[in-house]
Scaffold this active site. Structure first.
Site, PDB file in Angstrom:
ATOM      1  N   GLU A   1       0.823  -1.207   0.000  1.00 34.76           N
ATOM      2  CA  GLU A   1       0.000   0.000   0.000  1.00 34.76           C
ATOM      3  C   GLU A   1       0.859   1.261   0.000  1.00 34.76           C
ATOM      4  OE1 GLU A   1      -3.083  -0.123  -0.563  1.00 34.76           O
ATOM      5  OE2 GLU A   1      -3.298  -2.290  -0.323  1.00 34.76           O
TER       6      GLU A   1
ATOM      7  N   HIS B   1       2.109   2.072  -3.476  1.00 35.21           N
ATOM      8  CA  HIS B   1       1.166   2.813  -4.327  1.00 35.21           C
ATOM      9  C   HIS B   1       1.419   4.317  -4.222  1.00 35.21           C
ATOM     10  CE1 HIS B   1      -1.406  -0.175  -6.096  1.00 35.21           C
ATOM     11  NE2 HIS B   1      -1.731  -0.719  -4.937  1.00 35.21           N
TER      12      HIS B   1
END
Length: 367
Positions: A217, A220
């Site tokens: 995450e 990203h």
């Protein structure tokens, strides 16, 4: 100097600053023209409404014209087709200039990407979402004194500290919010706000697997995927505005028009949007593996996590992956396994403690 202290923002909101990195804002890319933020947030619905209003309005107005007047307009269009073609070519040239002037090379992957959204605009979008999410989660936010919060904060801090050489890490103010809900999810906003649901821990065998998810995450954000995705969606909507308007002009009935528009949007998603979304997930998997390796986690747990997810997703066939925003878990496991040797070498080069073999099923391997 990078600080590792965790301090509370306020007594009413139990989330914390993980780390504050202060550095000069050094950028390798040249200056780019800043486009209005509303263009990225409202372009998709506005494009659909505009194509419907223009196309349908033109069709209705055309039907009301006498036959002689329709013939006159057709003759005028035919006589000035050169001017219309020049206008179309000029518009395409403008879009091409917009694309070329906002192309940049990702310093981490080397992939060229089209990004018109500035980091400041992405941060503002993230901050707005952060406030909304925190307000909605009042009452189920885990306090920083809770052992669960402490465990997750240790993992997140480990990843951020180990990768503080990246500008995309050190130029953000990172926060952590843990939400007590049986949801297997975690995400990071482009402003650096990390959200983790306690349901994730219940579905991870150990904290190394939690680190794999958080690294994915965080990757990203490091790769600027939100900015790239919003830019791409806005650009595609601008390209499709004229064809969709012509579609409404040519289709005689509104019912058929709505069905055709839905079909057109579905095909565009399957052919353009979904493959790009899966590409970003694979990219975040690979970069996240490196982030976790530099933080000395047992990165062998990453493919194991996705292997277990694949077993739980037996109903999801790999043949139907083209309909999903994410790759099939089995494919993610296979891809991470292929990258494992190079990631383990990076881990070793960072001076991390040797790993036990076979991989342990519990405990965090971080020193």
């Amino acid at each position: 100097m990078i600080g590792g202290l965790i301090r509370s923002l306020s007594s009413s909101q139990r989330y914390q600053i993980l780390t504050i990195y202060e550095a000069n804002k050094f950028h390798t890319s040249g200056p780019r023209r800043k486009l209005p933020l509303i263009l990225f947030t409202l372009i998709k619905p506005l494009a659909k409404i505009t194509s419907y209003v223009l196309g349908r309005g033109t069709r209705k107005a055309w039907k009301k014209l006498p036959t002689t007047q329709q013939r006159t307009y057709l003759e005028m269009l035919n006589a000035n087709r050169g001017a219309f073609m020049c206008t179309g070519a000029f518009s395409l040239g403008g879009l091409y200039y917009l694309y070329e002037s906002h192309k940049q090379t990702c310093p981490i992957t080397g992939r060229q990407k089209f990004v018109a959204l500035t980091p400041d605009q992405a941060r503002r979008i993230g901050e707005a979402n952060f406030t909304e999410i925190v307000n909605d989660a009042q009452g189920i936010i885990v306090p920083e004194t809770d052992p669960v919060y402490t465990k997750i904060a240790k993992v997140a801090n480990g990843i951020l500290h180990a990768n503080s050489d990246l500008r995309q890490i050190y130029d953000k103010t990172w926060t952590l919010t843990v939400i007590d809900a049986p949801v297997m999810n975690a995400f990071v906003l482009p402003s650096g706000n990390i959200f983790v649901f306690t349901g994730l821990l219940e579905n991870c065998s150990n904290m190394d697997q939690v680190a794999a998810v958080l690294s994915h995450e965080i990757a990203h954000v490091v790769l600027g995927h939100v900015e790239e995705k919003l830019t791409r969606t806005s650009f595609l909507q601008m390209l499709l505005l004229v064809p969709m308007s012509l579609l409404w002009v040519l289709i005689p009935y509104d019912g058929i028009g709505f069905v055709t528009t839905w079909f057109f949007d579905s095909v565009a998603d399957i052919m353009l949007e979904l493959p790009f979304s899966r590409l970003m997930e694979v990219e975040a998997d690979e970069v996240g593996l490196v982030l976790a390796a530099k933080a000395c986690f047992d990165i062998r747990e990453a493919p194991k996590f996705w292997g277990r997810m694949a077993q739980e997703e037996e109903a999801f066939s790999e043949e139907l992956e083209f309909l999903s925003t994410h790759p099939a878990s089995q494919n993610r496991q296979d891809n991470l396994q292929e990258k494992m040797a190079s990631a383990l070498q990076i881990r070793q080069d960072c001076g991390c403690p040797p790993l036990d073999y076979p991989a342990p099923r519990s405990s965090n391997s971080q020193s």
